[in-house]
Design a protein around this motif. Structure first.
Motif, PDB file in Angstrom:
ATOM      1  N   ARG A   4     -21.233 -64.294 -12.023  1.00 18.58           N
ATOM      2  CA  ARG A   4     -21.692 -63.116 -12.158  1.00 18.58           C
ATOM      3  C   ARG A   4     -20.591 -62.233 -12.890  1.00 18.58           C
ATOM      4  O   ARG A   4     -19.214 -62.528 -12.531  1.00 18.58           O
ATOM      5  CB  ARG A   4     -21.900 -62.278 -10.719  1.00 18.58           C
ATOM      6  CG  ARG A   4     -23.070 -62.983  -9.937  1.00 18.58           C
ATOM      7  CD  ARG A   4     -24.384 -62.229 -10.688  1.00 18.58           C
ATOM      8  NE  ARG A   4     -25.319 -62.701  -9.504  1.00 18.58           N
ATOM      9  CZ  ARG A   4     -25.940 -63.693  -9.842  1.00 18.58           C
ATOM     10  NH1 ARG A   4     -26.022 -64.602 -10.674  1.00 18.58           N
ATOM     11  NH2 ARG A   4     -27.039 -63.957  -9.099  1.00 18.58           N
ATOM     12  N   VAL A   5     -21.059 -61.506 -13.738  1.00 18.27           N
ATOM     13  CA  VAL A   5     -19.871 -60.783 -14.711  1.00 18.27           C
ATOM     14  C   VAL A   5     -20.107 -59.279 -14.753  1.00 18.27           C
ATOM     15  O   VAL A   5     -21.361 -58.963 -14.894  1.00 18.27           O
ATOM     16  CB  VAL A   5     -19.586 -61.200 -16.200  1.00 18.27           C
ATOM     17  CG1 VAL A   5     -18.649 -60.535 -16.910  1.00 18.27           C
ATOM     18  CG2 VAL A   5     -19.350 -62.910 -16.219  1.00 18.27           C
ATOM     19  N   ILE A   6     -19.144 -58.510 -14.326  1.00 19.82           N
ATOM     20  CA  ILE A   6     -19.347 -56.860 -14.498  1.00 19.82           C
ATOM     21  C   ILE A   6     -18.659 -56.649 -15.665  1.00 19.82           C
ATOM     22  O   ILE A   6     -17.385 -56.908 -15.805  1.00 19.82           O
ATOM     23  CB  ILE A   6     -18.857 -56.245 -13.398  1.00 19.82           C
ATOM     24  CG1 ILE A   6     -19.843 -56.704 -12.035  1.00 19.82           C
ATOM     25  CG2 ILE A   6     -19.111 -54.813 -13.341  1.00 19.82           C
ATOM     26  CD1 ILE A   6     -19.379 -56.166 -10.896  1.00 19.82           C
ATOM     27  N   MET A   8     -17.241 -53.596 -18.408  1.00 15.00           N
ATOM     28  CA  MET A   8     -17.255 -52.035 -18.325  1.00 15.00           C
ATOM     29  C   MET A   8     -18.330 -51.359 -19.318  1.00 15.00           C
ATOM     30  O   MET A   8     -18.471 -52.149 -20.299  1.00 15.00           O
ATOM     31  CB  MET A   8     -15.694 -51.783 -18.682  1.00 15.00           C
ATOM     32  CG  MET A   8     -14.781 -52.159 -17.750  1.00 15.00           C
ATOM     33  SD  MET A   8     -13.085 -51.638 -18.039  1.00 15.00           S
ATOM     34  CE  MET A   8     -12.588 -52.809 -19.476  1.00 15.00           C
ATOM     35  N   LYS A 181     -16.890 -46.539 -17.493  1.00 17.45           N
ATOM     36  CA  LYS A 181     -17.463 -46.837 -16.315  1.00 17.45           C
ATOM     37  C   LYS A 181     -16.950 -48.227 -15.674  1.00 17.45           C
ATOM     38  O   LYS A 181     -17.143 -49.353 -16.486  1.00 17.45           O
ATOM     39  CB  LYS A 181     -18.837 -47.061 -15.979  1.00 17.45           C
ATOM     40  CG  LYS A 181     -19.600 -45.492 -15.941  1.00 17.45           C
ATOM     41  CD  LYS A 181     -20.945 -45.790 -15.470  1.00 17.45           C
ATOM     42  CE  LYS A 181     -21.619 -44.297 -15.018  1.00 17.45           C
ATOM     43  NZ  LYS A 181     -21.081 -43.568 -14.014  1.00 17.45           N
ATOM     44  N   MET A 182     -15.839 -48.218 -14.606  1.00 18.43           N
ATOM     45  CA  MET A 182     -15.230 -49.492 -14.355  1.00 18.43           C
ATOM     46  C   MET A 182     -16.205 -50.152 -13.157  1.00 18.43           C
ATOM     47  O   MET A 182     -17.304 -49.834 -12.580  1.00 18.43           O
ATOM     48  CB  MET A 182     -13.974 -49.129 -13.809  1.00 18.43           C
ATOM     49  CG  MET A 182     -13.074 -48.259 -14.781  1.00 18.43           C
ATOM     50  SD  MET A 182     -12.336 -49.071 -16.094  1.00 18.43           S
ATOM     51  CE  MET A 182     -11.156 -49.972 -15.191  1.00 18.43           C
ATOM     52  N   THR A 183     -15.686 -51.470 -12.723  1.00 22.11           N
ATOM     53  CA  THR A 183     -16.345 -52.053 -11.507  1.00 22.11           C
ATOM     54  C   THR A 183     -16.660 -51.336 -10.267  1.00 22.11           C
ATOM     55  O   THR A 183     -17.841 -51.432  -9.785  1.00 22.11           O
ATOM     56  CB  THR A 183     -15.266 -53.360 -11.118  1.00 22.11           C
ATOM     57  OG1 THR A 183     -15.138 -54.159 -12.382  1.00 22.11           O
ATOM     58  CG2 THR A 183     -16.134 -54.396 -10.378  1.00 22.11           C
ATOM     59  N   PHE A 186     -19.809 -49.131 -10.752  1.00 21.74           N
ATOM     60  CA  PHE A 186     -21.060 -49.943 -10.625  1.00 21.74           C
ATOM     61  C   PHE A 186     -21.175 -50.223  -9.186  1.00 21.74           C
ATOM     62  O   PHE A 186     -22.330 -50.334  -8.739  1.00 21.74           O
ATOM     63  CB  PHE A 186     -20.989 -51.117 -11.412  1.00 21.74           C
ATOM     64  CG  PHE A 186     -20.861 -50.701 -13.026  1.00 21.74           C
ATOM     65  CD1 PHE A 186     -22.157 -50.000 -13.579  1.00 21.74           C
ATOM     66  CD2 PHE A 186     -19.891 -51.027 -13.891  1.00 21.74           C
ATOM     67  CE1 PHE A 186     -22.212 -49.761 -14.690  1.00 21.74           C
ATOM     68  CE2 PHE A 186     -19.785 -50.791 -15.116  1.00 21.74           C
ATOM     69  CZ  PHE A 186     -21.188 -50.126 -15.597  1.00 21.74           C
ATOM     70  N   LEU A 187     -20.193 -50.739  -8.389  1.00 17.59           N
ATOM     71  CA  LEU A 187     -20.281 -50.943  -7.264  1.00 17.59           C
ATOM     72  C   LEU A 187     -20.634 -50.055  -6.049  1.00 17.59           C
ATOM     73  O   LEU A 187     -21.518 -49.865  -4.987  1.00 17.59           O
ATOM     74  CB  LEU A 187     -19.261 -51.687  -6.368  1.00 17.59           C
ATOM     75  CG  LEU A 187     -18.909 -53.153  -7.100  1.00 17.59           C
ATOM     76  CD1 LEU A 187     -17.385 -53.705  -6.615  1.00 17.59           C
ATOM     77  CD2 LEU A 187     -19.854 -54.189  -6.679  1.00 17.59           C
TER      78      LEU A 187
END
Length: 199
Positions: A4-6, A8, A181-183, A186-187
């Motif tokens: 899985r890749v998040i 930015m 927007k960083m990781t 989103f979390l």
């Protein structure tokens, strides 16, 4: 395995109007954000008429929306927007173009726009739109309608000033008008949506 890749994401700054010129029109973009919910608004001034688009309302005359928010007198609406004679002339043009004087008349106009003829259901739907979807970062309560009206008047003044060539438009791609927007962001959204059951 399944990786899985998040990634930015670059987004327009929330809760601040970005004023720019697009062809023959002046526009203001507002990404109103509260608790992870983002509602996009676009105000457009073209041929002297200022309209607003948000939620399922498209190109609603701004003076009609301001009437619905409680600015029923012309004087109150103009004083909330400007004291400059040139800008007042532009406002008078909008006021005379749409013959809406009271909150009830404004609701009727909006009801026709969203195609809801029944008065009870229409009023409930309009109240929901004004509370939940119009500038939610200022609050989602009936008590903050005057604050929302004042905010829109200030944005309308910026459009008038730009239209009268008295200021420069903003660059939407300038870093001051962007956020990444960083990781963690989103979390946070994912955690909130799962917690509230909205996913």
């Amino acid at each position: 395995g399944t990786e899985r890749v998040i990634v930015m994401v670059e987004e327009v700054l929330s809760n601040r109007p970005i004023i720019e010129r697009k062809g023959e029109a002046e526009t203001a973009r507002i990404n109103s954000e509260t608790s992870g919910f983002v509602q996009r608004h676009v105000l457009e001034r073209k041929n002297g008429i200022t309209t607003i688009s948000f939620a399922n309302l498209k190109k609603l005359p701004i003076v009609v929306l301001l009437r619905a928010l409680g600015l029923e007198s012309d004087r109150e609406l103009i004083e909330a927007t400007t004291t400059e004679p040139k800008e007042m002339e532009e406002l008078y043009f909008n006021l005379y173009e749409f013959d809406v004087k009271t909150i009830e008349e404004a609701k009727e106009y909006i009801g026709k726009k969203i195609k809801i003829p029944q008065k009870e259901y229409r009023d409930k739907r309009i109240n929901d739109i004004l509370a939940k979807y119009l500038l939610p970062h200022l609050g989602q309560d009936k008590k903050v309608r005057k604050e929302k009206a004042t905010y829109l008047c200030k944005v309308m003044k910026k459009l008038l000033v730009l239209g009268l060539q008295e200021t420069k438009d903003q660059d939407i791609d300038h870093f001051a008008n962007k956020r990444i927007k960083m990781t963690a962001d989103f979390l946070e959204i994912l955690f909130r949506s799962v917690l509230l059951g909205k996913y």
